[in-house]
Design a protein around this motif. Structure first.
Motif, PDB file in Angstrom:
ATOM      1  N   LEU A  91       0.823  -1.211   0.000  1.00 55.12           N
ATOM      2  CA  LEU A  91       0.000   0.000   0.000  1.00 55.12           C
ATOM      3  C   LEU A  91       0.857   1.262   0.000  1.00 55.12           C
ATOM      4  CD1 LEU A  91      -0.215   1.327   3.166  1.00 55.12           C
ATOM      5  CD2 LEU A  91      -1.393  -0.844   3.518  1.00 55.12           C
ATOM      6  N   TYR A  92       2.030   1.207   0.639  1.00 57.75           N
ATOM      7  CA  TYR A  92       2.934   2.361   0.607  1.00 57.75           C
ATOM      8  C   TYR A  92       3.476   2.567  -0.810  1.00 57.75           C
ATOM      9  CZ  TYR A  92       6.937   5.395   1.344  1.00 57.75           C
ATOM     10  OH  TYR A  92       7.833   6.446   1.249  1.00 57.75           O
ATOM     11  N   LEU A  93       3.890   1.487  -1.455  1.00 51.82           N
ATOM     12  CA  LEU A  93       4.460   1.592  -2.795  1.00 51.82           C
ATOM     13  C   LEU A  93       3.408   2.042  -3.806  1.00 51.82           C
ATOM     14  CD1 LEU A  93       6.681  -1.632  -2.783  1.00 51.82           C
ATOM     15  CD2 LEU A  93       7.384   0.733  -2.358  1.00 51.82           C
ATOM     16  N   GLU A  94       2.160   1.620  -3.609  1.00 49.68           N
ATOM     17  CA  GLU A  94       1.094   2.081  -4.497  1.00 49.68           C
ATOM     18  C   GLU A  94       0.887   3.581  -4.380  1.00 49.68           C
ATOM     19  OE1 GLU A  94      -2.342  -0.134  -3.464  1.00 49.68           O
ATOM     20  OE2 GLU A  94      -1.500  -2.083  -4.086  1.00 49.68           O
ATOM     21  N   LYS A  95       1.071   4.110  -3.176  1.00 52.01           N
ATOM     22  CA  LYS A  95       0.823   5.530  -2.940  1.00 52.01           C
ATOM     23  C   LYS A  95       2.015   6.396  -3.329  1.00 52.01           C
ATOM     24  CE  LYS A  95      -0.805   8.718   0.656  1.00 52.01           C
ATOM     25  NZ  LYS A  95      -1.274   8.834   2.064  1.00 52.01           N
ATOM     26  N   TYR A  96       3.224   5.918  -3.032  1.00 51.65           N
ATOM     27  CA  TYR A  96       4.411   6.765  -3.214  1.00 51.65           C
ATOM     28  C   TYR A  96       5.359   6.288  -4.308  1.00 51.65           C
ATOM     29  CZ  TYR A  96       2.994   8.751   1.277  1.00 51.65           C
ATOM     30  OH  TYR A  96       2.291   9.364   2.287  1.00 51.65           O
ATOM     31  N   GLY A  97       5.093   5.111  -4.861  1.00 49.91           N
ATOM     32  CA  GLY A  97       5.983   4.592  -5.891  1.00 49.91           C
ATOM     33  C   GLY A  97       7.134   3.797  -5.302  1.00 49.91           C
ATOM     34  N   THR A  98       7.775   3.012  -6.163  1.00 51.60           N
ATOM     35  CA  THR A  98       8.889   2.174  -5.733  1.00 51.60           C
ATOM     36  C   THR A  98      10.209   2.832  -6.094  1.00 51.60           C
ATOM     37  OG1 THR A  98       7.573   0.174  -6.096  1.00 51.60           O
ATOM     38  CG2 THR A  98       9.960  -0.103  -5.934  1.00 51.60           C
ATOM     39  N   PRO A  99      11.072   3.118  -5.123  1.00 56.53           N
ATOM     40  CA  PRO A  99      12.375   3.716  -5.443  1.00 56.53           C
ATOM     41  C   PRO A  99      13.235   2.750  -6.238  1.00 56.53           C
ATOM     42  CG  PRO A  99      12.280   3.100  -3.128  1.00 56.53           C
ATOM     43  CD  PRO A  99      10.895   2.916  -3.675  1.00 56.53           C
ATOM     44  N   LYS A 100      13.953   3.278  -7.208  1.00 60.33           N
ATOM     45  CA  LYS A 100      14.795   2.452  -8.064  1.00 60.33           C
ATOM     46  C   LYS A 100      16.258   2.475  -7.644  1.00 60.33           C
ATOM     47  CE  LYS A 100      11.201   1.591 -10.612  1.00 60.33           C
ATOM     48  NZ  LYS A 100      10.534   0.270 -10.500  1.00 60.33           N
ATOM     49  N   SER A 101      16.591   3.300  -6.658  1.00 59.71           N
ATOM     50  CA  SER A 101      17.973   3.397  -6.186  1.00 59.71           C
ATOM     51  C   SER A 101      17.971   3.955  -4.772  1.00 59.71           C
ATOM     52  CB  SER A 101      18.793   4.313  -7.100  1.00 59.71           C
ATOM     53  OG  SER A 101      18.307   5.656  -7.007  1.00 59.71           O
ATOM     54  N   LEU A 102      19.110   3.849  -4.086  1.00 55.92           N
ATOM     55  CA  LEU A 102      19.229   4.439  -2.752  1.00 55.92           C
ATOM     56  C   LEU A 102      19.035   5.948  -2.810  1.00 55.92           C
ATOM     57  CD1 LEU A 102      22.242   2.482  -1.190  1.00 55.92           C
ATOM     58  CD2 LEU A 102      19.846   2.363  -0.503  1.00 55.92           C
ATOM     59  N   GLU A 103      19.472   6.537  -3.897  1.00 59.67           N
ATOM     60  CA  GLU A 103      19.329   7.989  -4.022  1.00 59.67           C
ATOM     61  C   GLU A 103      17.859   8.389  -4.041  1.00 59.67           C
ATOM     62  OE1 GLU A 103      20.919  11.671  -6.835  1.00 59.67           O
ATOM     63  OE2 GLU A 103      21.350   9.591  -7.371  1.00 59.67           O
ATOM     64  N   GLU A 104      17.012   7.582  -4.687  1.00 63.21           N
ATOM     65  CA  GLU A 104      15.589   7.913  -4.757  1.00 63.21           C
ATOM     66  C   GLU A 104      14.897   7.768  -3.402  1.00 63.21           C
ATOM     67  OE1 GLU A 104      13.350   6.053  -7.815  1.00 63.21           O
ATOM     68  OE2 GLU A 104      14.766   6.572  -9.413  1.00 63.21           O
ATOM     69  N   ILE A 105      15.470   6.979  -2.502  1.00 58.88           N
ATOM     70  CA  ILE A 105      14.858   6.798  -1.180  1.00 58.88           C
ATOM     71  C   ILE A 105      14.863   8.105  -0.393  1.00 58.88           C
ATOM     72  CG2 ILE A 105      15.166   5.629   1.066  1.00 58.88           C
ATOM     73  CD1 ILE A 105      15.868   3.127  -0.338  1.00 58.88           C
ATOM     74  N   ARG A 106      15.718   9.048  -0.785  1.00 50.25           N
ATOM     75  CA  ARG A 106      15.764  10.330  -0.066  1.00 50.25           C
ATOM     76  C   ARG A 106      14.425  11.051  -0.136  1.00 50.25           C
ATOM     77  NH1 ARG A 106      19.652  13.906  -4.108  1.00 50.25           N
ATOM     78  NH2 ARG A 106      18.175  14.104  -5.832  1.00 50.25           N
ATOM     79  N   ASN A 107      13.582  10.722  -1.107  1.00 49.06           N
ATOM     80  CA  ASN A 107      12.271  11.360  -1.240  1.00 49.06           C
ATOM     81  C   ASN A 107      11.154  10.561  -0.567  1.00 49.06           C
ATOM     82  OD1 ASN A 107      13.362  13.458  -2.892  1.00 49.06           O
ATOM     83  ND2 ASN A 107      13.361  12.018  -4.617  1.00 49.06           N
ATOM     84  N   HIS A 108      11.530   9.529   0.176  1.00 44.57           N
ATOM     85  CA  HIS A 108      10.528   8.665   0.805  1.00 44.57           C
ATOM     86  C   HIS A 108      10.590   8.778   2.321  1.00 44.57           C
ATOM     87  CE1 HIS A 108       9.042   6.233  -2.663  1.00 44.57           C
ATOM     88  NE2 HIS A 108      10.169   6.663  -3.203  1.00 44.57           N
ATOM     89  N   HIS A 109       9.545   8.275   2.966  1.00 44.03           N
ATOM     90  CA  HIS A 109       9.499   8.233   4.421  1.00 44.03           C
ATOM     91  C   HIS A 109      10.312   7.043   4.918  1.00 44.03           C
ATOM     92  CE1 HIS A 109       6.481  11.242   4.055  1.00 44.03           C
ATOM     93  NE2 HIS A 109       5.528  10.420   3.632  1.00 44.03           N
ATOM     94  N   LEU A 110      11.102   7.267   5.974  1.00 43.89           N
ATOM     95  CA  LEU A 110      11.905   6.199   6.557  1.00 43.89           C
ATOM     96  C   LEU A 110      11.377   5.816   7.938  1.00 43.89           C
ATOM     97  CD1 LEU A 110      15.615   7.163   5.748  1.00 43.89           C
ATOM     98  CD2 LEU A 110      14.110   5.586   4.536  1.00 43.89           C
ATOM     99  N   VAL A 111      11.423   4.532   8.215  1.00 46.53           N
ATOM    100  CA  VAL A 111      11.140   4.021   9.560  1.00 46.53           C
ATOM    101  C   VAL A 111      12.471   3.548  10.142  1.00 46.53           C
ATOM    102  CG1 VAL A 111       9.952   2.265  10.917  1.00 46.53           C
ATOM    103  CG2 VAL A 111       8.808   3.304   8.933  1.00 46.53           C
ATOM    104  N   LEU A 112      12.885   4.141  11.264  1.00 41.71           N
ATOM    105  CA  LEU A 112      14.196   3.857  11.840  1.00 41.71           C
ATOM    106  C   LEU A 112      14.072   3.394  13.283  1.00 41.71           C
ATOM    107  CD1 LEU A 112      16.203   6.981  10.560  1.00 41.71           C
ATOM    108  CD2 LEU A 112      16.056   4.713   9.507  1.00 41.71           C
ATOM    109  N   PHE A 113      15.149   2.784  13.762  1.00 44.09           N
ATOM    110  CA  PHE A 113      15.217   2.418  15.173  1.00 44.09           C
ATOM    111  C   PHE A 113      15.631   3.660  15.949  1.00 44.09           C
ATOM    112  CE2 PHE A 113      16.613   0.623  19.102  1.00 44.09           C
ATOM    113  CZ  PHE A 113      15.856  -0.521  19.276  1.00 44.09           C
ATOM    114  N   GLY A 114      14.804   4.061  16.907  1.00 47.78           N
ATOM    115  CA  GLY A 114      15.045   5.314  17.621  1.00 47.78           C
ATOM    116  C   GLY A 114      15.590   5.114  19.012  1.00 47.78           C
TER     117      GLY A 114
END
Length: 293
Positions: free
Chosen positions: A169-192
């Motif tokens: 559902l996330y990829l349908e809404k925001y698209g699938t990144p094709k490289s690590l560089e493209e991930i900069r435009n996506h939301h990240l879930v990290l260990f806090g």
């Protein structure tokens, strides 16, 4: 030094108050206090600073507590080994591991171990900080790093990869990144957390930060299981160990061609438990479940 007084001192030092120690020992508060006073008189040193909010060990009390704690730990271990059946594994086994591995991998499988070993009782301690096995805070540990204490026996169990995952559902809404560089435009879930339980757990954030314009985390949470739930719920893209992703078969692995770090898992226990049947059968169970021969 009288053994009974040392036993009372150990209980008070662990509990931090006469009242709580009395509850453990089934003694009155006054009886506990008298025993401590008598021990202090024999040693001719104060063992506790007495405050309205409780008791604090003095420097001399800390020294005595360290020795007494080691003695009681050794006695507890010896009693366990002496009462363990020579024919089959039995008794109490205290296992500690990280909250992520415990919740995501071990708990769904623990029923099989307990069914195969009905005379073993389990105490599972999920803690992201390492417990002191030498001081008998637990019997065995599954750790996501090599043990740092030189007196512990270790067995390498597995290398868990840290792939990049996202929900459909996330990829349908925001698209699938094709490289690590493209991930900069996506939301990240990290260990806090300042001290994550898994090495390299936030490696994806470090990789993205190498690109200009990288966004911060959409969500930070100090739980590997919660990270998996968040990613599966479509809150963002994240990198989690394979054992944390298995509960969510719909997760999509993205950028599979990217080389990701691995987490080394170890089975660890103290030298004193080398001959314990409970430890041996649990080690064999782990190896069987992980496909190790």
């Amino acid at each position: 030094m009288d053994w009974d007084k040392l036993r009372v001192f150990h209980a008070v030092a662990e509990a931090g108050s006469f009242t709580h120690a009395g509850d453990v020992l089934n003694l009155s508060q006054s009886a506990v206090s008298r025993q401590i006073s008598a021990l202090e008189e024999v040693l001719q040193v104060p063992l506790f600073h007495r405050h309205a909010r409780g008791l604090i060990l003095t420097e001399q009390g800390e020294t005595l507590h360290k020795t007494v704690r080691e003695v009681f730990s050794k006695l507890e271990m010896t009693q366990t080994l002496l009462t363990e059946s020579k024919e089959k594994a039995a008794g109490r086994l205290r296992i500690t591991t990280t909250t992520g591995f415990g919740n995501c991998w071990l708990m769904p499988r623990l029923h099989k171990f307990m069914a195969a070993n009905p005379e073993i009782n389990i105490c599972l301690i999920l803690e992201d900080n390492d417990l002191d096995l030498g001081m008998r805070e637990a019997d065995v540990a599954v750790r996501m790093h090599a043990p740092r204490q030189p007196d512990l026996i270790q067995r390498h169990l597995a290398d868990f990869h840290l792939p990049i995952f996202a929900a459909p559902l996330y990829l349908e809404k925001y698209g699938t990144p094709k490289s690590l560089e493209e991930i900069r435009n996506h939301h990240l879930v990290l260990f806090g957390a300042h001290h994550p339980p898994v090495t390299h757990v936030n490696w994806l954030a470090n990789a993205v930060e190498n690109h200009d314009g990288a966004q911060g985390a959409r969500l930070e949470v100090n739980s590997m299981a919660a990270m998996a739930h968040a990613i599966a719920g479509g809150l963002g893209i994240g990198s989690i160990p394979t054992y944390a992703a298995t509960e969510f078969p719909d997760l999509v692995r993205i950028l599979p061609e990217v080389t990701t770090p691995t987490v080394d898992a170890y089975f660890v226990y103290p030298e004193e438990l080398r001959s314990s049947k409970r430890v041996a059968v649990f080690r064999d169970f782990l190896m069987s479940e992980l496909g190790i021969r």
